[in-house]
Design a protein around this motif. Structure first.
Motif, PDB file in Angstrom:
ATOM      1  N   MET A   1       0.798  -1.205  -0.167  1.00 28.01           N
ATOM      2  CA  MET A   1      -0.089  -0.286   0.133  1.00 28.01           C
ATOM      3  C   MET A   1       0.926   1.190  -0.053  1.00 28.01           C
ATOM      4  O   MET A   1       1.992   1.150   0.518  1.00 28.01           O
ATOM      5  CB  MET A   1      -0.614  -0.092   1.290  1.00 28.01           C
ATOM      6  N   ILE A   2       0.295   2.370  -0.500  1.00 25.89           N
ATOM      7  CA  ILE A   2       1.102   3.820  -0.441  1.00 25.89           C
ATOM      8  C   ILE A   2       0.253   4.453   0.555  1.00 25.89           C
ATOM      9  O   ILE A   2      -0.819   4.977   0.503  1.00 25.89           O
ATOM     10  CB  ILE A   2       0.828   4.214  -1.934  1.00 25.89           C
ATOM     11  N   PHE A   3       1.174   4.972   1.440  1.00 28.61           N
ATOM     12  CA  PHE A   3       0.778   6.036   2.459  1.00 28.61           C
ATOM     13  C   PHE A   3       1.572   7.123   2.285  1.00 28.61           C
ATOM     14  O   PHE A   3       2.716   7.288   2.076  1.00 28.61           O
ATOM     15  CB  PHE A   3       0.965   5.348   3.942  1.00 28.61           C
ATOM     16  N   ASN A   4       0.701   8.371   2.587  1.00 26.63           N
ATOM     17  CA  ASN A   4       1.177   9.744   2.345  1.00 26.63           C
ATOM     18  C   ASN A   4       1.472  10.085   3.958  1.00 26.63           C
ATOM     19  O   ASN A   4       2.440  11.054   4.171  1.00 26.63           O
ATOM     20  CB  ASN A   4       0.314  10.820   1.744  1.00 26.63           C
ATOM     21  N   CYS A   5       0.933   9.544   4.915  1.00 31.87           N
ATOM     22  CA  CYS A   5       0.965  10.118   6.188  1.00 31.87           C
ATOM     23  C   CYS A   5       0.681   8.893   7.215  1.00 31.87           C
ATOM     24  O   CYS A   5      -0.138   8.088   7.098  1.00 31.87           O
ATOM     25  CB  CYS A   5      -0.249  10.990   6.400  1.00 31.87           C
ATOM     26  N   ALA A   6       1.709   9.125   8.431  1.00 34.67           N
ATOM     27  CA  ALA A   6       1.467   7.918   9.135  1.00 34.67           C
ATOM     28  C   ALA A   6       1.556   8.695  10.557  1.00 34.67           C
ATOM     29  O   ALA A   6       2.319   9.500  11.011  1.00 34.67           O
ATOM     30  CB  ALA A   6       2.920   7.066   9.253  1.00 34.67           C
ATOM     31  N   ILE A   7       0.572   8.343  11.458  1.00 41.53           N
ATOM     32  CA  ILE A   7       0.330   8.981  12.721  1.00 41.53           C
ATOM     33  C   ILE A   7       0.712   7.859  13.741  1.00 41.53           C
ATOM     34  O   ILE A   7      -0.012   6.845  13.872  1.00 41.53           O
ATOM     35  CB  ILE A   7      -1.427   9.386  12.767  1.00 41.53           C
ATOM     36  N   PHE A   8       1.333   8.282  14.774  1.00 40.05           N
ATOM     37  CA  PHE A   8       1.921   7.226  15.677  1.00 40.05           C
ATOM     38  C   PHE A   8       1.539   7.735  17.056  1.00 40.05           C
ATOM     39  O   PHE A   8       1.800   8.890  17.332  1.00 40.05           O
ATOM     40  CB  PHE A   8       3.452   7.218  15.753  1.00 40.05           C
ATOM     41  N   ASN A  97      12.807   3.756   6.982  1.00 36.99           N
ATOM     42  CA  ASN A  97      12.083   3.112   5.713  1.00 36.99           C
ATOM     43  C   ASN A  97      10.882   4.120   5.473  1.00 36.99           C
ATOM     44  O   ASN A  97      10.866   4.402   4.273  1.00 36.99           O
ATOM     45  CB  ASN A  97      11.723   1.726   5.831  1.00 36.99           C
ATOM     46  N   LEU A  98      10.216   4.626   6.191  1.00 37.25           N
ATOM     47  CA  LEU A  98       9.227   5.390   6.007  1.00 37.25           C
ATOM     48  C   LEU A  98       9.740   6.860   5.448  1.00 37.25           C
ATOM     49  O   LEU A  98       9.194   7.624   4.572  1.00 37.25           O
ATOM     50  CB  LEU A  98       8.298   5.706   7.173  1.00 37.25           C
ATOM     51  N   ILE A 204       0.369  -5.837  14.201  1.00 33.41           N
ATOM     52  CA  ILE A 204       1.503  -6.204  14.027  1.00 33.41           C
ATOM     53  C   ILE A 204       2.148  -6.233  15.504  1.00 33.41           C
ATOM     54  O   ILE A 204       2.419  -5.749  16.447  1.00 33.41           O
ATOM     55  CB  ILE A 204       2.198  -4.528  13.659  1.00 33.41           C
ATOM     56  N   LYS A 205       2.779  -7.474  15.420  1.00 42.62           N
ATOM     57  CA  LYS A 205       3.423  -7.896  16.803  1.00 42.62           C
ATOM     58  C   LYS A 205       4.910  -7.353  17.113  1.00 42.62           C
ATOM     59  O   LYS A 205       5.256  -7.098  18.125  1.00 42.62           O
ATOM     60  CB  LYS A 205       3.655  -9.497  16.667  1.00 42.62           C
ATOM     61  N   SER A 206       5.530  -6.839  16.002  1.00 46.95           N
ATOM     62  CA  SER A 206       6.586  -6.207  16.208  1.00 46.95           C
ATOM     63  C   SER A 206       7.028  -5.494  15.083  1.00 46.95           C
ATOM     64  O   SER A 206       6.658  -5.785  13.970  1.00 46.95           O
ATOM     65  CB  SER A 206       7.714  -7.418  16.268  1.00 46.95           C
ATOM     66  N   ALA A 210       6.912  -5.190  10.493  1.00 49.88           N
ATOM     67  CA  ALA A 210       5.905  -4.325  10.031  1.00 49.88           C
ATOM     68  C   ALA A 210       6.147  -4.031   8.516  1.00 49.88           C
ATOM     69  O   ALA A 210       5.427  -3.675   7.761  1.00 49.88           O
ATOM     70  CB  ALA A 210       5.870  -3.036  10.779  1.00 49.88           C
ATOM     71  N   GLN A 211       7.471  -3.774   8.158  1.00 50.08           N
ATOM     72  CA  GLN A 211       7.879  -3.344   6.857  1.00 50.08           C
ATOM     73  C   GLN A 211       7.199  -4.463   5.742  1.00 50.08           C
ATOM     74  O   GLN A 211       6.525  -3.914   4.812  1.00 50.08           O
ATOM     75  CB  GLN A 211       9.450  -3.354   6.642  1.00 50.08           C
ATOM     76  N   LYS A 212       7.495  -5.711   6.156  1.00 48.45           N
ATOM     77  CA  LYS A 212       6.904  -6.604   4.880  1.00 48.45           C
ATOM     78  C   LYS A 212       5.627  -6.716   5.034  1.00 48.45           C
ATOM     79  O   LYS A 212       4.571  -6.794   4.053  1.00 48.45           O
ATOM     80  CB  LYS A 212       7.433  -7.915   5.616  1.00 48.45           C
TER      81      LYS A 212
END
Length: 215
Positions: A1-8, A97-98, A204-206, A210-212
């Motif tokens: 998927m392609i994301f423009n924004c990640a909110i943590f 990576n992000l 996501i367990k870890s 997450a990357q894969k």
């Protein structure tokens, strides 16, 4: 998927800091010579700092302002943020990576921005994030999607290209009900892992995995 924004989220998602908050309300009341009710921890669990301070003031008839109560609470934990807590395994590589993919990143936390910023700077991570949003700056905690909407708009994104990372069930519910893509991060302090896995877009367990899973 392609994301423009990640909110943590911060505590329990990016940093292994949830134990710092365990029994914090009870410990604060102890400094005042007050014995907490057994239900206090559960009552405070989903509240922001400002909501928690208002709750303590009303429930225990405290003769302090909201600001004074928050200040007293933060004094009990500030050393952990300035000197001790660390990111979860795999977080740094995942953020790198992000960054390489030019995904805008920000933080939406129920914690105090000063403490979060201190932990990020100590771990040389502040450059990853374009902004830190705190529930203390809004009328509601993460029982409302307001903070997620503000972060998304700040990053000039939309729900189809924004992903919200959270470790708590109540925050995942809020984001999901507002049609955000959600990634539930495992944290042992959240007891409702089965429901969390069922509700989230990704479980996501870890961060090492997450990357894969996401890209």
């Amino acid at each position: 998927m392609i994301f423009n924004c990640a909110i943590f989220d911060f505590d329990g998602t990016l940093f292994d800091s949830m134990p710092v908050w365990k029994n914090l309300g009870e410990n604060y009341l102890k400094t005042l010579g007050i014995t907490a009710k057994k239900s206090l921890n559960e009552s405070l669990r989903t509240m922001s700092l400002s909501q928690g301070a208002d709750f303590l003031k009303a429930e225990y008839s405290l003769d302090f302002s909201q600001k004074q109560i928050i200040s007293g609470i933060l004094k009990l934990i500030e050393d952990s943020y300035f000197y001790k807590i660390l990111p979860k395994p795999g977080v740094l590589d995942f953020l790198c990576n992000l960054e390489q993919k030019r995904v805008k990143m920000c933080i939406a936390t129920a914690s105090d921005k000063t403490l979060v910023s201190a932990a990020l700077k100590r771990c040389k991570m502040e450059h990853f994030f374009c902004h830190i949003f705190s529930c203390n700056d809004f009328e509601n905690g993460k029982d409302s999607p307001e903070i997620f909407r503000a972060a998304m708009n700040f990053c000039d994104s939309d729900r189809n290209s924004t992903i919200v990372f959270e470790d708590s069930l109540h925050a995942i519910k809020t984001a999901k009900n507002d049609n955000f893509i959600t990634a539930a991060i495992f944290d042992e302090n959240e007891q409702n892992q089965k429901e969390l896995q069922e509700l989230s877009s990704f479980y996501i367990k870890s961060f090492d995995l997450a990357q894969k899973l996401l890209f």
